[in-house]
Design a protein around this motif. Structure first.
Motif, short mmCIF file in Angstrom:
data_model
loop_
_atom_site.label_atom_id
_atom_site.label_comp_id
_atom_site.label_asym_id
_atom_site.label_seq_id
_atom_site.Cartn_x
_atom_site.Cartn_y
_atom_site.Cartn_z
N ASN A 1 16.14 1.93 29.44
CA ASN A 1 15.61 3.04 28.64
C ASN A 1 16.61 3.35 27.59
N GLN A 2 16.34 3.36 26.31
CA GLN A 2 17.36 3.65 25.38
C GLN A 2 17.57 4.99 24.91
N LEU A 3 18.72 5.15 24.46
CA LEU A 3 19.12 6.69 24.07
C LEU A 3 18.57 6.94 22.70
N TYR A 4 18.07 6.02 21.93
CA TYR A 4 17.86 6.35 20.54
C TYR A 4 16.24 5.42 20.40
N LYS A 5 15.86 5.94 19.35
CA LYS A 5 14.58 5.21 18.74
C LYS A 5 14.80 4.24 17.67
N LEU A 6 14.22 3.28 17.70
CA LEU A 6 14.70 2.03 16.65
C LEU A 6 13.35 1.66 15.88
N CYS A 7 13.23 1.69 14.44
CA CYS A 7 11.88 1.31 13.78
C CYS A 7 12.33 0.31 12.92
N ALA A 8 11.59 -0.95 12.75
CA ALA A 8 11.97 -1.85 11.74
C ALA A 8 10.71 -1.79 10.70
N ILE A 9 11.35 -1.77 9.39
CA ILE A 9 10.61 -1.77 8.26
C ILE A 9 10.72 -2.99 7.42
N SER B 1 10.70 0.70 18.28
CA SER B 1 9.76 1.70 18.98
C SER B 1 8.46 1.57 17.82
N ARG B 2 8.83 1.14 16.84
CA ARG B 2 7.56 1.08 15.77
C ARG B 2 7.70 -0.09 14.74
N LEU B 3 6.77 -0.67 14.30
CA LEU B 3 7.06 -1.67 13.20
C LEU B 3 5.91 -1.07 12.10
N ILE B 4 6.89 -1.13 10.71
CA ILE B 4 6.04 -0.96 9.56
C ILE B 4 6.30 -2.61 8.77
N LEU B 5 5.29 -2.92 8.39
CA LEU B 5 5.21 -4.47 7.90
C LEU B 5 4.65 -4.01 6.47
N LEU B 6 5.28 -4.33 5.56
CA LEU B 6 4.86 -4.34 4.03
C LEU B 6 4.46 -5.75 3.64
#
Length: 347
Positions: free
Chosen positions: A77-85, A111-116
């Motif tokens: 369980n991570q101490l941070y949230k990581l999103c990839a763009i 935690s989330r993917l934003i794919l352009l």
């Protein structure tokens, strides 16, 4: 990889795939053929994991330094949230990364993917890309031995290209002609192709290169109409790598994606057409992935090279959907209360 801290409180890490002419490598004696021998597979299974694990080390160390009592659970369980763009090839690599990590039962830490305008499906494309696909397949046995990568090999010729790029910037009429020609070759894509040549990473000492095997991998994807890992050319070779005579089909394993995904297409994008981004969306939707789809009136490079407020606003709105770690917030509150108690007691 570079780290930037924004005023809004986000840490931004900019990663970069392998593929520079300078060939900086831990093995200083590596041959050109070996250096460039990689496909999208290596971007997904080696480059991205190295970036993500480095971010994990940095963020975990920072958070524990600010609050020594914070500890990670045994279940990662991570101490941070990581999103990839990610954009284009980066989007395809990021999807491949998540699928392969899930199959290997290793944490992907996202935690989330934003794919352009993500790559991955390419069968709906113009005649130039189709011709390139056939040429790569037909000439692969020869080209792979002669040209391990598509790049400008010597400093002299890089100097000429750099000089030409500067001239195109200073001579609008000539630059406009080149822009029109490049756009026409790429099916009418209106991206600022000339402007890209003027960016700092195009210089006399170093310029980006593309491995021949990345090109071959993209050609394989286009020909099979499936988003698959690299085909090594024979059932026995594939069996050795994948345990199967066929390469792993990433699109067929979208059901393993366990985080929200935001897909963005460019209505003027002729390199990766909206129909191909919708292909990702359809496959994800069918297997229950939390996925969204949006379109902007952009060409392919507009997502990264141009600065559009509407795109920035959209990306930030998706990032804000990611909730912070409740455990970390509890520890932060307790730390603040404890500090207040210390202040009042000593005051």
């Amino acid at each position: 990889m570079h780290k930037f801290v924004l005023f809004s409180g986000y840490d931004v890490f900019l990663g970069n795939f392998r593929g520079l002419v300078s060939r900086e490598h831990v093995n200083k004696n590596i041959s050109s053929r070996e250096y460039w021998r990689y496909s999208i597979n290596e971007h997904a299974t080696e480059d991205i994991p190295a970036m993500v694990e480095k971010i994990h080390q940095v963020k975990t160390a920072e958070l524990k330094l600010s609050n020594p009592e914070i500890e990670e659970d045994n279940n990662d369980n991570q101490l941070y949230k990581l999103c990839a763009i990610s954009h284009s090839l980066g989007g395809a690599s990021m999807l491949m990364y998540i699928i392969t990590r899930r199959i290997a039962e290793k944490p992907h830490r996202l935690s989330r993917l934003i794919l352009l305008s993500p790559a991955g499906f390419h069968h709906d494309s113009n005649v130039v890309f189709s011709m390139a696909e056939h040429a790569i397949f037909f000439l692969a046995p020869i080209l792979s031995r002669i040209f391990p990568a598509f790049y400008i090999p010597t400093r002299f010729f890089r100097m000429l290209v750099n000089k030409l790029a500067r001239d195109l910037q200073n001579l609008p009429a000539v630059g406009g002609l080149v822009q029109t020609l490049v756009g026409y070759v790429l099916g009418g894509d209106s991206s600022n192709w000339v402007g890209v040549l003027g960016t700092p990473h195009y210089n006399m000492n170093d310029m980006p290169g593309v491995s021949f095997y990345v090109g071959l991998h993209l050609a394989q994807i286009k020909r099979t109409r499936r988003f698959r890992m690299f085909d090594y050319g024979s059932a026995s070779a594939n069996m050795k790598v994948y345990g199967s005579p066929e390469p792993l089909d990433i699109g067929e394993h979208y059901w393993l994606i366990d985080i929200p995904v935001d897909l963005v297409a460019g209505q003027k994008d002729k390199v990766i057409r909206p129909s191909m981004v919708k292909r990702h969306y359809k496959l994800m939707k069918e297997v229950g992935v939390d996925v969204s789809f949006n379109e902007f009136e952009y060409a392919h490079l507009d997502f990264t090279f141009s600065h559009h407020e509407e795109l920035l606003s959209y990306v930030m709105s998706r990032l804000l959907l990611v909730k912070t770690n409740p455990k970390l917030e509890v520890n932060k509150r307790s730390l603040r209360l404890r500090k207040k108690g210390q202040v009042s007691a000593t005051g």
